[in-house]
Design a protein around this motif. Structure first.
Motif, PDB file in Angstrom:
ATOM      1  N   GLU A 250      66.089  17.769 -53.564  1.00 43.78           N
ATOM      2  CA  GLU A 250      66.255  16.829 -52.308  1.00 43.78           C
ATOM      3  C   GLU A 250      67.626  16.376 -52.157  1.00 43.78           C
ATOM      4  O   GLU A 250      68.285  15.846 -53.314  1.00 43.78           O
TER       5      GLU A 250
ATOM      6  N   CYS B  56      70.118  12.741 -34.446  1.00 39.00           N
ATOM      7  CA  CYS B  56      69.391  13.667 -35.237  1.00 39.00           C
ATOM      8  C   CYS B  56      69.150  14.902 -34.386  1.00 39.00           C
ATOM      9  O   CYS B  56      69.072  15.817 -34.873  1.00 39.00           O
TER      10      CYS B  56
ATOM     11  N   ILE C  16      56.368  14.463 -37.827  1.00 34.30           N
ATOM     12  CA  ILE C  16      55.335  14.621 -38.524  1.00 34.30           C
ATOM     13  C   ILE C  16      54.479  13.507 -38.497  1.00 34.30           C
ATOM     14  O   ILE C  16      53.514  13.488 -39.101  1.00 34.30           O
TER      15      ILE C  16
ATOM     16  N   ILE D  51      59.728  10.357 -37.452  1.00 37.41           N
ATOM     17  CA  ILE D  51      60.254  11.481 -38.566  1.00 37.41           C
ATOM     18  C   ILE D  51      60.351  12.861 -37.854  1.00 37.41           C
ATOM     19  O   ILE D  51      59.135  13.368 -37.897  1.00 37.41           O
TER      20      ILE D  51
ATOM     21  N   VAL E  28      61.242  17.089 -38.220  1.00 38.10           N
ATOM     22  CA  VAL E  28      61.287  18.092 -39.283  1.00 38.10           C
ATOM     23  C   VAL E  28      61.604  19.249 -38.856  1.00 38.10           C
ATOM     24  O   VAL E  28      61.225  19.782 -37.540  1.00 38.10           O
TER      25      VAL E  28
ATOM     26  N   HIS F 182      62.261  22.547 -45.935  1.00 37.70           N
ATOM     27  CA  HIS F 182      62.216  21.509 -44.875  1.00 37.70           C
ATOM     28  C   HIS F 182      63.505  20.491 -44.647  1.00 37.70           C
ATOM     29  O   HIS F 182      63.816  20.099 -45.920  1.00 37.70           O
TER      30      HIS F 182
ATOM     31  N   TYR G  20      63.949  16.961 -43.130  1.00 33.57           N
ATOM     32  CA  TYR G  20      63.427  15.703 -42.480  1.00 33.57           C
ATOM     33  C   TYR G  20      64.367  14.862 -41.893  1.00 33.57           C
ATOM     34  O   TYR G  20      65.411  14.737 -42.448  1.00 33.57           O
TER      35      TYR G  20
ATOM     36  N   SER H 269      69.295  12.583 -43.038  1.00 31.27           N
ATOM     37  CA  SER H 269      68.485  13.842 -43.290  1.00 31.27           C
ATOM     38  C   SER H 269      68.044  13.749 -44.699  1.00 31.27           C
ATOM     39  O   SER H 269      68.756  13.411 -45.613  1.00 31.27           O
TER      40      SER H 269
END
Length: 104
Positions: A44, A53, A70, A74, A76, A84, A86, A96
């Motif tokens: 991650e 975003c 999701i 948030i 995705v 993925h 987020y 992110s």
């Protein structure tokens, strides 16, 4: 970090700070041996961006007009079944969280 009882036979994880452009990213990875003789890895990367975003999604190559969510807030971006990104709105930008599962 590692398993306190069987560190040689269990998963272990690492966290690293990566400095860039006046901010720091948090990179973490977990490694786990598999019965097939390989190693599965999940990593991650948490990053702060000075853009919305939506702008990040466009920069990342998302062709979608809007970012699917999701939950309530948030977003995705599904790059693949095992990767993925987020997206969470923050004051002055976007955070992110990139998460990828590697089957080695």
């Amino acid at each position: 970090m590692s398993h306190p009882v069987a560190p040689d036979a269990s998963a272990w994880t690492v966290a690293i700070e990566r400095a860039r452009e006046g901010v720091s990213d948090l990179v973490s990875a977990t490694f786990a041996p598999t019965i097939r003789g390989g190693c599965d890895v999940v990593y991650e990367v948490v990053q702060v961006w000075r853009m919305s975003c939506q702008d990040y999604a466009l920069k990342a190559g998302s062709a979608a007009g809007s970012v699917p969510v999701i939950g309530q807030r948030i977003g995705v971006l599904a790059a693949s079944p095992t990767s993925h990104v987020y997206l969470m709105r923050t004051a002055g930008g976007c955070t992110s969280v990139t998460k990828e599962y590697l089957l080695l």
